[in-house]
Design a protein around this motif. Structure first.
Motif, mmCIF file in Angstrom:
data_model
loop_
_atom_site.group_PDB
_atom_site.id
_atom_site.type_symbol
_atom_site.label_atom_id
_atom_site.label_comp_id
_atom_site.label_asym_id
_atom_site.label_seq_id
_atom_site.Cartn_x
_atom_site.Cartn_y
_atom_site.Cartn_z
ATOM 1 N N GLU A 103 37.189 70.650 -27.238
ATOM 2 C CA GLU A 103 37.951 70.257 -28.224
ATOM 3 C C GLU A 103 39.128 71.283 -28.110
ATOM 4 N N GLY A 104 40.338 70.983 -28.098
ATOM 5 C CA GLY A 104 41.462 72.011 -27.948
ATOM 6 C C GLY A 104 42.033 72.179 -26.742
ATOM 7 N N ASP A 105 41.347 71.940 -25.672
ATOM 8 C CA ASP A 105 41.636 72.006 -23.950
ATOM 9 C C ASP A 105 42.768 71.020 -23.780
ATOM 10 N N CYS A 106 43.581 71.352 -22.861
ATOM 11 C CA CYS A 106 44.343 70.261 -22.265
ATOM 12 C C CYS A 106 43.897 69.434 -21.297
ATOM 13 N N TYR A 107 44.606 68.343 -21.178
ATOM 14 C CA TYR A 107 44.324 67.107 -20.058
ATOM 15 C C TYR A 107 45.422 66.851 -19.555
ATOM 16 N N PHE A 108 45.249 66.056 -18.345
ATOM 17 C CA PHE A 108 46.186 65.510 -17.495
ATOM 18 C C PHE A 108 45.737 64.312 -17.007
ATOM 19 N N PRO A 109 46.557 63.480 -16.440
ATOM 20 C CA PRO A 109 46.118 62.133 -15.816
ATOM 21 C C PRO A 109 44.941 62.183 -14.998
ATOM 22 N N LYS A 355 31.779 62.325 -12.505
ATOM 23 C CA LYS A 355 32.615 63.456 -11.934
ATOM 24 C C LYS A 355 32.315 64.589 -12.956
ATOM 25 N N SER A 356 32.909 65.582 -12.251
ATOM 26 C CA SER A 356 33.145 66.940 -12.881
ATOM 27 C C SER A 356 34.503 67.371 -12.728
ATOM 28 N N ALA A 357 34.972 68.423 -13.599
ATOM 29 C CA ALA A 357 36.238 68.721 -13.238
ATOM 30 C C ALA A 357 36.582 70.320 -13.398
ATOM 31 N N VAL A 358 37.462 70.836 -12.341
ATOM 32 C CA VAL A 358 37.589 72.355 -12.429
ATOM 33 C C VAL A 358 39.393 72.610 -12.626
ATOM 34 N N ARG A 359 39.489 73.429 -13.349
ATOM 35 C CA ARG A 359 40.953 73.876 -13.548
ATOM 36 C C ARG A 359 41.311 75.164 -12.529
ATOM 37 N N ARG A 360 42.098 74.853 -11.720
ATOM 38 C CA ARG A 360 42.424 75.904 -10.565
ATOM 39 C C ARG A 360 43.301 76.974 -11.262
ATOM 40 N N LEU A 361 42.902 78.350 -11.182
ATOM 41 C CA LEU A 361 43.872 79.348 -11.601
ATOM 42 C C LEU A 361 44.137 80.207 -10.449
ATOM 43 N N ASP A 362 45.554 80.432 -10.347
ATOM 44 C CA ASP A 362 45.947 81.400 -9.560
ATOM 45 C C ASP A 362 45.435 82.855 -9.741
ATOM 46 N N GLY A 363 45.978 83.891 -8.847
ATOM 47 C CA GLY A 363 45.484 85.202 -9.056
ATOM 48 C C GLY A 363 46.150 85.972 -10.253
ATOM 49 N N HIS A 364 46.917 85.096 -10.799
ATOM 50 C CA HIS A 364 47.468 85.716 -12.000
ATOM 51 C C HIS A 364 46.908 84.977 -13.484
ATOM 52 N N GLY A 365 45.891 84.200 -13.249
ATOM 53 C CA GLY A 365 45.301 83.355 -14.171
ATOM 54 C C GLY A 365 45.917 82.160 -14.695
ATOM 55 N N ALA A 410 45.052 77.342 -28.071
ATOM 56 C CA ALA A 410 46.023 78.718 -27.918
ATOM 57 C C ALA A 410 45.945 79.269 -26.523
ATOM 58 N N ALA A 411 44.561 79.252 -26.148
ATOM 59 C CA ALA A 411 44.227 79.940 -25.061
ATOM 60 C C ALA A 411 44.542 79.167 -23.708
ATOM 61 N N ALA A 412 44.325 77.608 -23.726
ATOM 62 C CA ALA A 412 44.680 77.016 -22.841
ATOM 63 C C ALA A 412 46.251 76.559 -22.590
ATOM 64 N N LEU A 413 46.913 76.541 -23.611
ATOM 65 C CA LEU A 413 48.405 76.713 -23.694
ATOM 66 C C LEU A 413 48.584 77.922 -22.549
ATOM 67 N N ALA A 414 48.370 79.055 -22.780
ATOM 68 C CA ALA A 414 48.730 80.317 -22.468
ATOM 69 C C ALA A 414 48.318 80.432 -20.979
ATOM 70 N N GLU A 415 47.381 79.429 -20.210
ATOM 71 C CA GLU A 415 46.909 79.532 -18.886
ATOM 72 C C GLU A 415 48.122 78.479 -18.457
ATOM 73 N N THR A 419 56.546 75.892 -17.136
ATOM 74 C CA THR A 419 57.021 74.489 -17.428
ATOM 75 C C THR A 419 56.334 73.422 -17.843
ATOM 76 N N ALA A 420 55.219 73.800 -18.352
ATOM 77 C CA ALA A 420 54.557 72.802 -19.316
ATOM 78 C C ALA A 420 54.884 72.804 -20.669
ATOM 79 N N LEU A 421 55.622 73.807 -21.074
ATOM 80 C CA LEU A 421 56.056 74.082 -22.427
ATOM 81 C C LEU A 421 57.671 73.637 -22.611
#
Length: 441
Positions: A103-109, A355-365, A410-415, A419-421
């Motif tokens: 709860e509180g995390d972000c999701y996409f299509p 299914k499972s899901a992974v959020r891919r993060l770049d070298g800057h998080g 708050a943490a999910a938004l920060a990552e 452009t998402a904001l």
């Protein structure tokens, strides 16, 4: 657990769930293992992310999903179920597993927000209550998040109780708090969920008294000079002068509820400063949404109250989530092999498989993609697994304090990428890709 006026959640459902159950019991397919998935095929037009909310309420609802004697009597009197189905329902307990985005995390299509595993019979009857909760709360939280982003560091008060169903108002206050609102006017949300509450007075209080001066004095006598006085019942300039005269420069705040809020706020700020009330805050209300809040970013405003737009999802009152069967066993035996299943309906396709899901993060998080896999997920580097256990073998294991969901958002938004904001219309902030992971064990 507190379900308001509901002792059981079993009838918060559509009749066709029980129609399917009855037919499956007769055909011998009810006990086949099944996997249902909750996802959104798309976000509301122009939105860039969605927010998961309602998980805590959902866990309460699943736990309270029981068919007591009164419930069963109602179903049989209406010929909704036959005798064998009623007997099966009398013993109903969800004994399967539920995993989902926290709860509180972000999701996409196509994000697999929730996965429900169990027999077909025990999982299918949960469809309506699952979607009722998640579609409402995710829609409210998604709108609230956009408003919180627009508000920046300025606090937001949720005050939409009079603009929606009485129980929806409580849920909306909870969802808004997760997504960044500071307080709510709804006292039941405070009692039930611990959401901080706030409130002062409406125009009726001013109109009750012989003069605005008498109304202000009565409020100050009751609540002290730190209260918020509503200054637009008659003449704003005269009201501000009277408010400072009575409370002194330590007056907590004034509230403006009408007119061109930016223009009026600038005039009031100048007047307050001239009168020596430099610390008095200015709160604004009045049909605000995320765009109205953003338009006031340069105005001398210290906080916002949002009602109608918040509790209606700011134009998207549902998250358009669906609950679809994505895998099922070939037979009722415990070890029967599972096979993916999927709809091919025009405009409403689904993808089969657990299914499972992974959020891919770049070298800057910074998040750059979301990968959905039908095998074991393969996270790398800073990648983040998205689903967590919520129910294990029928036992709730995923409860957490509301503050944890708020911090997570708050943490999910920060990552997310910047452009998402943006409030301008655009595509989802992260692309959702599908891949086959390693075998499941």
């Amino acid at each position: 657990m507190d379900l308001g006026s509901y002792g059981t959640t079993a009838l918060l459902t559509d009749q066709y769930e029980l129609t399917m159950l009855t037919a499956a019991l007769r055909s011998g397919t009810a006990e086949r293992r099944a996997v249902f998935e909750v996802f959104a095929r798309h976000l509301p037009a122009g939105r860039r992310y969605g927010v998961v909310a309602g998980t805590g309420r959902l866990l309460d609802a699943v736990e309270a999903f029981r068919f007591d004697a009164d419930t069963l009597a109602f179903l049989q009197e209406r010929d909704v179920v036959d005798g064998p189905t009623a007997d099966w329902l009398a013993e109903y307990r969800f004994t399967g597993d539920i995993r989902g985005y926290a709860e509180g995390d972000c999701y996409f299509p196509n994000s697999p927000i929730l996965t429900v595993e169990g027999t077909f019979a025990e999982a299918v009857v949960l469809e309506t209550v699952v979607l009722s909760i998640l579609n409402h709360d995710c829609a409210i939280a998604s709108a609230a998040s956009r408003m919180s982003v627009a508000a920046g560091d300025r606090p937001l008060i949720e005050m939409g109780s009079r603009r929606t169903h009485e129980q929806a108002a409580v849920a909306a206050a909870r969802a808004a708090y997760i997504a960044g609102f500071t307080t709510t006017s709804n006292l039941e949300a405070g009692r039930r969920y611990g959401v901080p509450t706030a409130g002062t007075a409406a125009h009726a209080f001013t109109l009750l008294h012989d003069s605005e001066r008498h109304a202000f004095q009565a409020q100050l006598d009751s609540l002290g000079d730190g209260t918020t006085l509503l200054v637009d019942t008659y003449d704003v300039e005269r009201a501000v002068r009277t408010a400072v005269e009575l409370a002194g420069p330590s007056l907590g705040a004034v509230r403006i509820d009408s007119g061109d809020l930016g223009v009026v706020a600038r005039r009031v700020r100048a007047q307050l400063d001239e009168l020596g009330a430099t610390g008095t805050r200015i709160m604004v209300t009045g049909d605000l949404d995320e765009y109205g809040i953003a338009a006031l970013a340069a105005a001398p405003v210290d906080g916002y109250g949002v009602g109608t737009s918040l509790v209606t999802g700011s134009g998207a009152p549902t998250a358009s989530l669906v609950y679809k069967l994505v895998a099922r066993a070939d037979g009722p035996e415990a070890g029967a092999p599972m096979r993916p299943v999927a709809k091919r309906s025009t405009g409403k396709p689904s993808r089969g498989g657990l299914k499972s899901a992974v959020r891919r993060l770049d070298g800057h998080g910074v998040a750059c993609a979301e990968t959905v896999t039908t095998g074991e997920p393969q996270p790398a580097g800073r990648d983040r697994l998205l689903q967590i256990p919520l129910v294990a073998k029928g036992e709730v294991v995923g409860r957490e304090p509301l503050a944890a969901a708020r911090d997570r958002h708050a943490a999910a938004l920060a990552e997310l990428p910047s452009t998402a904001l943006q409030l301008s219309r655009g595509e989802p902030a992260l692309p959702t890709g599908f891949a086959d992971g390693g075998p499941r064990h």
